[in-house]
Design a protein around this motif. Structure first.
Motif, short mmCIF file in Angstrom:
data_model
loop_
_atom_site.label_atom_id
_atom_site.label_comp_id
_atom_site.label_asym_id
_atom_site.label_seq_id
_atom_site.Cartn_x
_atom_site.Cartn_y
_atom_site.Cartn_z
N THR A 51 38.61 27.24 59.60
CA THR A 51 39.30 28.50 59.36
C THR A 51 39.70 28.68 57.91
OG1 THR A 51 41.12 29.92 60.10
CG2 THR A 51 41.57 27.56 59.93
N ARG A 66 38.10 29.87 55.47
CA ARG A 66 37.75 31.20 54.97
C ARG A 66 37.38 32.09 56.15
NH1 ARG A 66 35.65 28.23 50.46
NH2 ARG A 66 33.49 28.22 51.14
N ASP A 67 37.57 33.37 55.97
CA ASP A 67 37.38 34.32 57.06
C ASP A 67 35.94 34.33 57.56
OD1 ASP A 67 38.41 36.55 58.75
OD2 ASP A 67 36.88 37.68 57.63
N GLU A 100 35.30 31.67 60.09
CA GLU A 100 35.94 31.96 61.37
C GLU A 100 35.16 33.00 62.16
OE1 GLU A 100 40.23 33.75 62.85
OE2 GLU A 100 40.12 32.62 60.96
N VAL A 127 45.52 27.46 54.89
CA VAL A 127 45.93 27.37 56.28
C VAL A 127 45.91 25.94 56.80
CG1 VAL A 127 43.62 27.68 57.28
CG2 VAL A 127 45.62 28.58 58.49
N ARG A 160 44.31 34.31 54.76
CA ARG A 160 44.31 33.52 55.98
C ARG A 160 45.61 33.74 56.73
NH1 ARG A 160 40.89 34.16 57.30
NH2 ARG A 160 40.54 32.46 58.75
#
Length: 467
Positions: free
Chosen positions: A63, A65-66, A69, A176, A357
């Protein structure tokens, strides 16, 4: 941390007991996947011929980086659809997305059987037994990581990961990781050495010691030396494991500049098995941005670390992580990052545009930069990074290097591929001009004939050329 493309581990059992693991993200995730694969094998699972044939599918997620995800969710969508017609399929999400989302994942993908955070990788068997009893399980609570990691199914028989510290106590405003990987938990030096001795007995030649913030190793272990310093540090650990018989090379990752000491650098220079390659993220070349990131060091401090490394090990290779377009980053601040990359001359840099994040302070700040700025800055940085890598690689032309053969070149089975002590990917013929042959696990002297930005090609020298 260093982030890469998804990798696949496939394994399968008799009748209806096959599994498939897809791993996203960093080395820590890859090491976790090897442990979970070993647990599944010990439970009787065997290799599936393909993901769609597996009775248990596990996604070990990232997670940081977007885009990583979102890729997980696209994979999950395909498997959820498959489960609607095959209710016996067991669907597992592990890793950082699992920890971050928890029960929300079940609401989004109700077909899931098990959601488990990174701290629970060693509990996979126990959790699957709960699933088999008919439960839908979420395991994301804080958990002490036990020393039951001897079942790892290693993807390589030459180079192995060994975890030395889990979790992270840092509070970088963009990251995160602390919230999904938990607080720092160091393993005892004796347990680490014992694992390395076991790998050496199996024929492993190279070990990479792993930690989310490896330089913080030992901060949570008790003990003070007579000189008044902590008894357990990464430097002490390197001295403790250096003489494990059969292990030829030792690496470690990932480092934090705040904890990277001169004593550690001196140990790397003095201990022959320590490879001259350092991955030390700097994230930004501007002090105000570093302060906003809560990194806890300055550009000047980072530069002193690099200067000391090059003083003790002039040929050492350096890699790093950097984020561009952090909230509020001005063009002038971005230019300072470019200047730092150019002045240091990195061998490799992992680059990323800032990605908000969940549950991180920077995600809620008002001064987010437009996507167009992110794309433009990342493209400019990447061009500079490639030019720097090409220039750094040029120094290998005509030189003789020692490469550890890790396996066959998948594009040319007459060639082996391996890495130099400075972590340069190197290709060379399996058979030498003198008729000698080399195989995975061999340390080979190679004369470099061709250099590219991120790899080398050379000719293995006759045995006499090794002296």
């Amino acid at each position: 941390m260093v982030v890469s493309a998804p990798t696949i581990t496939a394994t399968q059992t008799s009748d209806h007991s096959s599994y498939w693991i897809t791993t996203f993200g960093c080395q820590m995730n890859k090491a976790d996947s090897e442990r979970m694969a070993g647990i599944l094998e010990a439970m009787g699972y065997q290799q599936a011929s393909a993901e769609l044939d597996a009775d248990l599918v596990l996604y070990n997620t990232c997670t940081i980086r977007d885009n990583a995800e979102q890729k997980v969710y696209s994979y999950l969508g395909r498997q959820a659809q498959r489960k609607r017609s095959n209710p016996n399929l067991t669907l597992v999400v592990a890793g950082c997305v699992a920890q971050q989302e928890g029960e929300a994942l079940l609401r989004r993908v109700p077909e899931l059987d098990l959601v488990m955070g990174p701290q629970h990788a060693n509990r996979l068997e126990t959790l699957l037994l709960q699933v088999q009893s008919g439960q839908q399980v979420v395991a994301t609570e804080d958990h002490h990581i036990l020393e039951d990691i001897t079942t790892a199914r290693r993807d390589s028989s030459i180079c192995g990961w060994v975890n030395v510290i889990y979790g992270c106590n840092e509070r970088c405003t963009y990251c995160v990781v602390p919230s999904v990987r938990g607080k720092e938990q160091s393993r005892w030096p004796e347990a680490i050495r014992l694992e390395m001795e076991g790998l050496a007995a199996q024929g492993f030649k190279e070990i990479t010691l792993l930690g989310q913030n490896i330089d913080a190793y030992g901060r949570d272990l008790p003990g003070i030396t007579p000189e008044g310093r902590r008894q357990h540090t990464l430097t002490d650990l390197l001295h403790h494991v250096h003489n494990v018989e059969g292990i030829e090379r030792i690496r470690f990752a990932t480092s934090h500049p705040r904890y990277f000491t001169e004593r550690l650098i001196d140990a790397c220079a003095d201990l022959p098995k320590l490879c001259e390659h350092f991955h030390i993220p700097f994230q930004s070349g501007d002090n105000d941005v570093l302060r906003a990131m809560a990194r806890g060091y300055t550009v000047e401090r980072y530069q002193r670390i690099i200067d000391r490394i090059r003083q003790r090990m002039p040929d050492a290779s350096l890699s790093a992580d950097v984020i561009v377009a952090f909230p509020g980053e001005t063009d002038a601040q971005f230019r300072r990052t470019l200047q730092l990359v150019e002045s240091i001359g990195f061998d490799q840099v992992n680059t990323a545009a800032y990605s908000p994040r969940p549950n991180t302070p920077a995600a809620s700040w008002d001064d987010q930069l437009p996507e167009g700025v992110k794309v433009a800055r990342l493209q400019e940085l990447n061009a500079l990074v490639e030019a720097s890598a090409r220039q750094r690689n040029a120094r290998y032309a005509g030189r003789v290097v020692e490469a550890l053969a890790e396996g066959l070149n998948p594009k040319d089975p007459t060639q082996l591929m391996g890495r130099t002590r400075t972590n340069r990917l190197t290709f060379f013929n399996a058979r030498g001009s003198d008729g000698s042959s080399h195989r995975p696990g061999d340390l080979v002297k190679v004369r470099i004939d061709a250099v590219r930005s991120f790899s080398l090609t050379g000719t293995p020298l006759p045995a006499a050329g090794e002296h």
